[in-house]
Design a protein around this motif. Structure first.
Motif, mmCIF file in Angstrom:
data_model
loop_
_atom_site.group_PDB
_atom_site.id
_atom_site.type_symbol
_atom_site.label_atom_id
_atom_site.label_comp_id
_atom_site.label_asym_id
_atom_site.label_seq_id
_atom_site.Cartn_x
_atom_site.Cartn_y
_atom_site.Cartn_z
ATOM 1 N N SER A 1 0.816 -1.224 0.000
ATOM 2 C CA SER A 1 0.000 0.000 0.000
ATOM 3 C C SER A 1 0.842 1.263 0.000
ATOM 4 C CB SER A 1 -0.917 0.023 1.231
ATOM 5 O OG SER A 1 -0.216 0.421 2.402
ATOM 6 N N MET A 2 2.158 1.120 0.117
ATOM 7 C CA MET A 2 3.070 2.261 0.266
ATOM 8 C C MET A 2 2.703 3.098 1.490
ATOM 9 S SD MET A 2 5.381 1.876 -1.954
ATOM 10 C CE MET A 2 6.247 3.431 -1.787
ATOM 11 N N GLY A 3 2.201 2.425 2.518
ATOM 12 C CA GLY A 3 1.861 3.100 3.757
ATOM 13 C C GLY A 3 0.499 3.748 3.775
ATOM 14 N N HIS A 4 -0.257 3.662 2.695
ATOM 15 C CA HIS A 4 -1.570 4.323 2.668
ATOM 16 C C HIS A 4 -2.588 3.625 3.561
ATOM 17 C CE1 HIS A 4 -0.710 7.506 -0.132
ATOM 18 N NE2 HIS A 4 -0.154 6.649 -0.975
ATOM 19 N N VAL A 5 -2.348 2.356 3.905
ATOM 20 C CA VAL A 5 -3.236 1.694 4.856
ATOM 21 C C VAL A 5 -3.137 2.370 6.229
ATOM 22 C CG1 VAL A 5 -1.542 -0.023 5.614
ATOM 23 C CG2 VAL A 5 -3.972 -0.565 5.690
ATOM 24 N N LEU A 6 -2.052 3.090 6.467
ATOM 25 C CA LEU A 6 -1.855 3.798 7.729
ATOM 26 C C LEU A 6 -2.502 5.178 7.717
ATOM 27 C CD1 LEU A 6 1.960 3.003 8.004
ATOM 28 C CD2 LEU A 6 0.065 1.697 8.983
ATOM 29 N N ARG A 7 -2.957 5.613 6.548
ATOM 30 C CA ARG A 7 -3.500 6.967 6.404
ATOM 31 C C ARG A 7 -4.987 6.974 6.048
ATOM 32 N NH1 ARG A 7 0.201 9.782 2.022
ATOM 33 N NH2 ARG A 7 0.180 11.649 3.326
ATOM 34 N N THR A 8 -5.431 5.969 5.315
ATOM 35 C CA THR A 8 -6.823 5.899 4.880
ATOM 36 C C THR A 8 -7.656 5.211 5.961
ATOM 37 O OG1 THR A 8 -6.099 5.722 2.580
ATOM 38 C CG2 THR A 8 -8.377 5.083 3.074
ATOM 39 N N PRO A 9 -8.745 5.815 6.417
ATOM 40 C CA PRO A 9 -9.568 5.169 7.446
ATOM 41 C C PRO A 9 -10.111 3.823 6.966
ATOM 42 C CG PRO A 9 -10.195 7.471 7.158
ATOM 43 C CD PRO A 9 -9.264 7.142 6.031
ATOM 44 N N PHE A 10 -10.115 2.837 7.863
ATOM 45 C CA PHE A 10 -10.746 1.567 7.548
ATOM 46 C C PHE A 10 -11.521 1.064 8.757
ATOM 47 C CE2 PHE A 10 -6.429 0.330 8.911
ATOM 48 C CZ PHE A 10 -6.704 -0.641 9.867
ATOM 49 N N VAL A 11 -12.581 0.303 8.453
ATOM 50 C CA VAL A 11 -13.504 -0.182 9.479
ATOM 51 C C VAL A 11 -13.880 -1.625 9.167
ATOM 52 C CG1 VAL A 11 -15.748 0.170 10.589
ATOM 53 C CG2 VAL A 11 -14.487 2.141 9.713
ATOM 54 N N HIS A 12 -13.929 -2.458 10.188
ATOM 55 C CA HIS A 12 -14.447 -3.818 10.048
ATOM 56 C C HIS A 12 -15.895 -3.847 10.527
ATOM 57 C CE1 HIS A 12 -10.150 -4.821 9.740
ATOM 58 N NE2 HIS A 12 -10.549 -5.966 9.195
ATOM 59 N N LEU A 13 -16.784 -4.365 9.693
ATOM 60 C CA LEU A 13 -18.202 -4.392 10.046
ATOM 61 C C LEU A 13 -18.570 -5.537 10.979
ATOM 62 C CD1 LEU A 13 -19.912 -3.513 6.642
ATOM 63 C CD2 LEU A 13 -19.280 -1.986 8.527
ATOM 64 N N GLY A 14 -17.731 -6.567 11.052
ATOM 65 C CA GLY A 14 -18.067 -7.711 11.891
ATOM 66 C C GLY A 14 -19.137 -8.571 11.234
ATOM 67 N N GLY A 15 -19.684 -9.506 11.998
ATOM 68 C CA GLY A 15 -20.709 -10.391 11.460
ATOM 69 C C GLY A 15 -20.118 -11.626 10.810
ATOM 70 N N THR A 16 -20.990 -12.487 10.355
ATOM 71 C CA THR A 16 -20.593 -13.743 9.733
ATOM 72 C C THR A 16 -20.705 -13.652 8.212
ATOM 73 O OG1 THR A 16 -22.820 -14.693 9.724
ATOM 74 C CG2 THR A 16 -21.535 -14.934 11.755
ATOM 75 N N HIS A 17 -20.420 -14.777 7.572
ATOM 76 C CA HIS A 17 -20.473 -14.861 6.113
ATOM 77 C C HIS A 17 -21.830 -14.433 5.558
ATOM 78 C CE1 HIS A 17 -19.487 -16.403 2.138
ATOM 79 N NE2 HIS A 17 -20.538 -17.187 2.156
ATOM 80 N N THR A 18 -22.884 -14.695 6.306
ATOM 81 C CA THR A 18 -24.230 -14.397 5.804
ATOM 82 C C THR A 18 -24.939 -13.276 6.568
ATOM 83 O OG1 THR A 18 -25.156 -16.158 7.198
ATOM 84 C CG2 THR A 18 -24.578 -16.730 4.921
ATOM 85 N N THR A 19 -24.257 -12.662 7.547
ATOM 86 C CA THR A 19 -24.932 -11.607 8.325
ATOM 87 C C THR A 19 -24.282 -10.236 8.225
ATOM 88 O OG1 THR A 19 -23.687 -12.063 10.366
ATOM 89 C CG2 THR A 19 -25.729 -13.317 10.005
ATOM 90 N N TRP A 20 -22.999 -10.170 7.820
ATOM 91 C CA TRP A 20 -22.329 -8.869 7.810
ATOM 92 C C TRP A 20 -23.023 -7.890 6.875
ATOM 93 C CZ3 TRP A 20 -20.386 -6.133 3.769
ATOM 94 C CH2 TRP A 20 -20.202 -6.807 2.554
ATOM 95 N N GLN A 21 -23.673 -8.415 5.838
ATOM 96 C CA GLN A 21 -24.294 -7.555 4.829
ATOM 97 C C GLN A 21 -25.402 -6.681 5.415
ATOM 98 O OE1 GLN A 21 -24.182 -10.899 4.753
ATOM 99 N NE2 GLN A 21 -23.059 -11.587 2.948
ATOM 100 N N ARG A 22 -25.953 -7.068 6.565
ATOM 101 C CA ARG A 22 -27.023 -6.271 7.157
ATOM 102 C C ARG A 22 -26.558 -4.853 7.485
ATOM 103 N NH1 ARG A 22 -28.698 -11.036 11.444
ATOM 104 N NH2 ARG A 22 -29.378 -12.582 9.883
ATOM 105 N N ARG A 23 -25.288 -4.706 7.781
ATOM 106 C CA ARG A 23 -24.787 -3.383 8.143
ATOM 107 C C ARG A 23 -24.648 -2.458 6.932
ATOM 108 N NH1 ARG A 23 -20.370 -2.497 12.483
ATOM 109 N NH2 ARG A 23 -21.516 -0.519 12.456
ATOM 110 N N LEU A 24 -24.782 -3.017 5.735
ATOM 111 C CA LEU A 24 -24.786 -2.150 4.555
ATOM 112 C C LEU A 24 -25.965 -1.189 4.585
ATOM 113 C CD1 LEU A 24 -23.800 -4.724 1.787
ATOM 114 C CD2 LEU A 24 -22.377 -2.886 2.729
ATOM 115 N N GLU A 25 -27.009 -1.551 5.320
ATOM 116 C CA GLU A 25 -28.160 -0.659 5.444
ATOM 117 C C GLU A 25 -27.763 0.646 6.114
ATOM 118 O OE1 GLU A 25 -31.675 0.803 4.628
ATOM 119 O OE2 GLU A 25 -31.011 -1.188 3.967
ATOM 120 N N GLU A 26 -26.728 0.611 6.951
ATOM 121 C CA GLU A 26 -26.253 1.838 7.590
ATOM 122 C C GLU A 26 -25.645 2.782 6.557
ATOM 123 O OE1 GLU A 26 -23.992 1.215 11.276
ATOM 124 O OE2 GLU A 26 -24.700 -0.875 11.235
#
Length: 289
Positions: free
Chosen positions: A170-195
């Motif tokens: 990433s040339m260090g951009h992973v340290l600068r660009t915000p990232f978030v883990h939504l959590g959930g399982t293989h079939t449930t994480w998609q529910r947070r896309l509603e947010e």
């Protein structure tokens, strides 16, 4: 302006070098989330970005000439930052392979922002599902930084974005660009896309399905105006996005390709999508630059 004073270490067994020890060892490398969970930067540019990031620095290690040049170029570093000067042979024995870049930095992990914080002010985000290759994740972060993507959001099944190889690619951009883990399982994480939808984002799935609309059409309304906020979803190499994920989005979009071509690498597909989104907005990042 003063800065840290390098300390020479010639003994590879010195415990002060443990933060950069066994970097390629699958069971004990220091960036394992279940172990020390450190963030490792390699090379002057990535080290610079690490030391300027939200991740608390632990040490800087390098060859004498590389350290001298880096410290001269960065006179504002904290005086209490541990800086260790080593030979190439010593670092090779400590790290487990030849670190030809000659400069390493280690830092502690820092808490992720919440989803609401990451979306605040964002116009374009990318959502990853099942992207398990560290180099692809690093490349996606680098592409995102270059083309105006404001945040990276992780669904289920993705590799660690702070793994050393991801940070390097990433040339260090992973340290600068915000990232978030939504959590959930293989079939449930998609529910947070509603947010994201509730926050005004148009959710666009990338797929090679010939029945999907072409990407430019998915990014603009009937009048041809770009949507104000867009979330681009990309999936794993091979299987792509799951049906669960695509059903949770507003539209399925494809990148037009030459006959006989089934798909692109996920990082390449993401880069094309980022470019097309930036183009639809009139390249605001270029104008700002």
């Amino acid at each position: 302006m003063t800065g840290p004073t390098p300390v020479r270490i010639d003994d590879p067994a010195d415990a002060r070098l443990d933060d950069v020890r066994d970097l390629n060892h699958s069971d004990s490398r220091p960036d394992l989330p279940g172990g020390k969970g450190l963030v490792i930067a390699e090379g002057p540019l990535v080290c610079e970005r690490l030391l300027a990031s939200r991740f608390p620095a632990r040490c800087l290690v390098g060859f004498p000439d590389r350290l001298a040049g880096f410290l001269a170029d960065h006179p504002g570093l904290p005086e209490d930052l541990p800086v260790y000067e080593v030979t190439r042979e010593t670092l090779r024995e400590v790290a487990g392979f030849d670190m030809h870049r000659g400069l390493l930095a280690a830092a502690d992990r820092a808490p992720e922002p919440g989803l609401e914080e990451a979306l605040d002010g964002a116009r374009t985000v990318v959502v990853l599902e099942g992207v398990g290759d560290h180099e692809n994740i690093g490349a996606i972060f680098r592409n995102a930084a270059g083309m105006g993507v404001d945040a990276v959001i992780f669904g289920n099944g993705c590799a660690d974005p702070l793994y050393r190889r991801s940070v390097r690619v990433s040339m260090g951009h992973v340290l600068r660009t915000p990232f978030v883990h939504l959590g959930g399982t293989h079939t449930t994480w998609q529910r947070r896309l509603e947010e994201l939808r509730s926050a005004g984002f148009r959710l666009v799935s990338l797929t090679p399905d010939p029945g999907a609309v072409v990407l430019p059409e998915a990014l603009a309304d009937a009048a041809g105006d770009a949507y104000e906020r867009v979330a681009l979803l990309v999936g794993a190499e091979g299987p792509g996005l799951t049906e669960h994920a695509m059903r949770a989005t507003d539209v399925r979009a494809r990148i037009p390709m030459a006959p006989g071509t089934d798909s692109l690498n996920v990082a390449t597909s993401a880069a094309v999508a980022f470019y097309e989104r930036d183009r639809s907005l009139g390249f605001p990042g270029v104008r700002r630059g």
